[in-house]
Design a protein around this motif. Sequence first.
Motif, PDB file in Angstrom:
ATOM      1  N   TRP A 213       0.860  -1.174   0.000  1.00 48.92           N
ATOM      2  CA  TRP A 213       0.000   0.000   0.000  1.00 48.92           C
ATOM      3  C   TRP A 213       0.897   1.225   0.000  1.00 48.92           C
ATOM      4  O   TRP A 213       1.704   1.413   0.914  1.00 48.92           O
ATOM      5  N   ASN A 214       0.750   2.064  -1.025  1.00 49.23           N
ATOM      6  CA  ASN A 214       1.656   3.190  -1.205  1.00 49.23           C
ATOM      7  C   ASN A 214       0.914   4.511  -1.287  1.00 49.23           C
ATOM      8  O   ASN A 214      -0.068   4.643  -2.003  1.00 49.23           O
ATOM      9  N   ALA A 215       1.413   5.491  -0.529  1.00 44.51           N
ATOM     10  CA  ALA A 215       0.913   6.862  -0.639  1.00 44.51           C
ATOM     11  C   ALA A 215       1.644   7.545  -1.788  1.00 44.51           C
ATOM     12  O   ALA A 215       2.875   7.643  -1.768  1.00 44.51           O
ATOM     13  N   ARG A 216       0.898   7.974  -2.789  1.00 48.77           N
ATOM     14  CA  ARG A 216       1.534   8.593  -3.956  1.00 48.77           C
ATOM     15  C   ARG A 216       1.462  10.113  -3.838  1.00 48.77           C
ATOM     16  O   ARG A 216       0.431  10.735  -4.097  1.00 48.77           O
ATOM     17  N   PHE A 221      -3.706   9.953  -4.222  1.00 47.13           N
ATOM     18  CA  PHE A 221      -4.094   8.546  -4.186  1.00 47.13           C
ATOM     19  C   PHE A 221      -3.251   7.753  -3.190  1.00 47.13           C
ATOM     20  O   PHE A 221      -2.073   8.048  -2.981  1.00 47.13           O
ATOM     21  N   VAL A 222      -3.875   6.716  -2.631  1.00 48.06           N
ATOM     22  CA  VAL A 222      -3.153   5.612  -2.011  1.00 48.06           C
ATOM     23  C   VAL A 222      -3.326   4.426  -2.944  1.00 48.06           C
ATOM     24  O   VAL A 222      -4.451   4.029  -3.262  1.00 48.06           O
ATOM     25  N   ASP A 223      -2.216   3.879  -3.425  1.00 46.67           N
ATOM     26  CA  ASP A 223      -2.233   2.797  -4.404  1.00 46.67           C
ATOM     27  C   ASP A 223      -1.948   1.457  -3.734  1.00 46.67           C
ATOM     28  O   ASP A 223      -1.190   1.377  -2.766  1.00 46.67           O
ATOM     29  N   ARG A 224      -2.533   0.402  -4.309  1.00 49.52           N
ATOM     30  CA  ARG A 224      -2.286  -0.957  -3.834  1.00 49.52           C
ATOM     31  C   ARG A 224      -1.638  -1.763  -4.961  1.00 49.52           C
ATOM     32  O   ARG A 224      -2.182  -1.848  -6.069  1.00 49.52           O
ATOM     33  N   TYR A 225      -0.463  -2.312  -4.666  1.00 55.53           N
ATOM     34  CA  TYR A 225       0.302  -3.101  -5.635  1.00 55.53           C
ATOM     35  C   TYR A 225       0.307  -4.566  -5.232  1.00 55.53           C
ATOM     36  O   TYR A 225       0.427  -4.897  -4.050  1.00 55.53           O
ATOM     37  N   SER A 226       0.230  -5.432  -6.220  1.00 55.87           N
ATOM     38  CA  SER A 226       0.370  -6.864  -5.971  1.00 55.87           C
ATOM     39  C   SER A 226       1.839  -7.181  -5.713  1.00 55.87           C
ATOM     40  O   SER A 226       2.729  -6.384  -6.033  1.00 55.87           O
ATOM     41  N   PRO A 227       2.132  -8.369  -5.131  1.00 51.71           N
ATOM     42  CA  PRO A 227       3.526  -8.724  -4.858  1.00 51.71           C
ATOM     43  C   PRO A 227       4.414  -8.778  -6.090  1.00 51.71           C
ATOM     44  O   PRO A 227       5.648  -8.727  -5.964  1.00 51.71           O
ATOM     45  N   ILE A 232      -3.118  -2.497  -8.694  1.00 50.75           N
ATOM     46  CA  ILE A 232      -4.439  -3.075  -8.906  1.00 50.75           C
ATOM     47  C   ILE A 232      -5.573  -2.216  -8.363  1.00 50.75           C
ATOM     48  O   ILE A 232      -6.728  -2.376  -8.795  1.00 50.75           O
ATOM     49  N   GLU A 233      -5.270  -1.303  -7.443  1.00 51.44           N
ATOM     50  CA  GLU A 233      -6.320  -0.439  -6.899  1.00 51.44           C
ATOM     51  C   GLU A 233      -5.738   0.923  -6.551  1.00 51.44           C
ATOM     52  O   GLU A 233      -4.574   1.038  -6.167  1.00 51.44           O
ATOM     53  N   ARG A 234      -6.610   1.950  -6.673  1.00 55.39           N
ATOM     54  CA  ARG A 234      -6.253   3.308  -6.278  1.00 55.39           C
ATOM     55  C   ARG A 234      -7.383   3.845  -5.403  1.00 55.39           C
ATOM     56  O   ARG A 234      -8.566   3.739  -5.768  1.00 55.39           O
ATOM     57  N   TYR A 235      -7.017   4.446  -4.277  1.00 54.79           N
ATOM     58  CA  TYR A 235      -7.997   5.022  -3.351  1.00 54.79           C
ATOM     59  C   TYR A 235      -7.743   6.521  -3.244  1.00 54.79           C
ATOM     60  O   TYR A 235      -6.665   6.952  -2.845  1.00 54.79           O
ATOM     61  N   PRO A 238      -8.654  13.190   0.113  1.00 51.61           N
ATOM     62  CA  PRO A 238      -8.913  14.617  -0.138  1.00 51.61           C
ATOM     63  C   PRO A 238      -7.708  15.502   0.163  1.00 51.61           C
ATOM     64  O   PRO A 238      -7.824  16.542   0.808  1.00 51.61           O
ATOM     65  N   ALA A 239      -6.536  15.082  -0.300  1.00 50.11           N
ATOM     66  CA  ALA A 239      -5.308  15.865  -0.178  1.00 50.11           C
ATOM     67  C   ALA A 239      -4.358  15.357  -1.254  1.00 50.11           C
ATOM     68  O   ALA A 239      -4.192  14.146  -1.409  1.00 50.11           O
ATOM     69  N   MET A 240      -3.747  16.255  -1.970  1.00 51.50           N
ATOM     70  CA  MET A 240      -2.902  15.848  -3.091  1.00 51.50           C
ATOM     71  C   MET A 240      -1.561  15.273  -2.653  1.00 51.50           C
ATOM     72  O   MET A 240      -0.865  14.660  -3.442  1.00 51.50           O
ATOM     73  N   GLN A 241      -1.196  15.486  -1.381  1.00 52.30           N
ATOM     74  CA  GLN A 241       0.114  15.044  -0.919  1.00 52.30           C
ATOM     75  C   GLN A 241       0.001  14.055   0.239  1.00 52.30           C
ATOM     76  O   GLN A 241       0.432  14.333   1.355  1.00 52.30           O
ATOM     77  N   PRO A 242      -0.572  12.857  -0.014  1.00 50.52           N
ATOM     78  CA  PRO A 242      -0.490  11.807   0.996  1.00 50.52           C
ATOM     79  C   PRO A 242       0.964  11.359   1.108  1.00 50.52           C
ATOM     80  O   PRO A 242       1.686  11.315   0.102  1.00 50.52           O
TER      81      PRO A 242
END
Length: 295
Positions: A213-216, A221-227, A232-235, A238-242
């Motif tokens: 799980w990565n804060a971009r 967005f917070v992104d989810r990457y497979s191993p 595979i997912e983006r969340y 409400p802030a551009m700089q997570p």
Amino acid sequence: MTDIHDFQGNILCNTSSVLGEGPTYDPDTDTVWWFNILGKELHELNLSTGRKDVHSLPVMASVLARVDAERQLIATEEGLFIRDIGTGELTFYAALENDKPENRSNDGRTHISGSLWIGTMGKRAEMQAGAIYHVAGGKVTKIFDGISIPNSICFSPDGSIGYFTDTRISRLMRVLVDPQTGLPAGEPIVMVDSMEDPGGIDGSVCDADGYIWNARWGSGFVDRYSPDGLRIERYRVPAMQPSCPAFIGKNADRLAVTTAWEGLDEDARSMQPEAGALMELGITVRGVFDPVYTL
């Protein structure tokens, strides 16, 4: 295709940090800890009671690791210190680039071996001024050099794989790690190359199934990457700089994320008033707690 999810979460703490970073969770006390690096603050939020405390620090700090019920290890611009939880007193523990006062600590995380990986960077994000260090039993060893903005330090659940990035380059690196020591056991390889995407890879955590799980930063967005490195997912948040996520809650089944308003002008801040807050994504995850650091 990457699934994109709108923000369904909530604001856990609306105290606005210039540069919120380094969140971690203590399951024994149900407490989230995080830093406002540039504000020289350590924030504390008890999820059970809702009590919020802000502890002023004499230095910029960025990473906190549990030691035991009374003590924490924190990484700062002046080295590593043991913090007494009850009094806030800092006791020097180990030097970290004491020959480079122009640098400060940045991202880091504990490994199941009880060691710590901690990154450094120039206070003005100078090119390749930083490095990543392995810390075990007070011994500090440089493991990766020439990094501008070290981030995304996290480990697979079994401790056999480490991840990190230089946010300026935005390539997520993967390296074999000795589970017994936390030291690299091979050369890093590029797992995700996202240089062409808006924003940059910032802080990450790895869940119980090995998903990252990565804060971009700069994307909202917070992104989810497979191993194997597929996003595979983006969340949305409400802030551009997570800046960095953390698993929270007694079952590590919730996901919080720190954010920042560093570098935003008045117009940009007015468009995202929650920038700098601690947020929760409002989803159920299979997280793991950060291990304790072994003195």
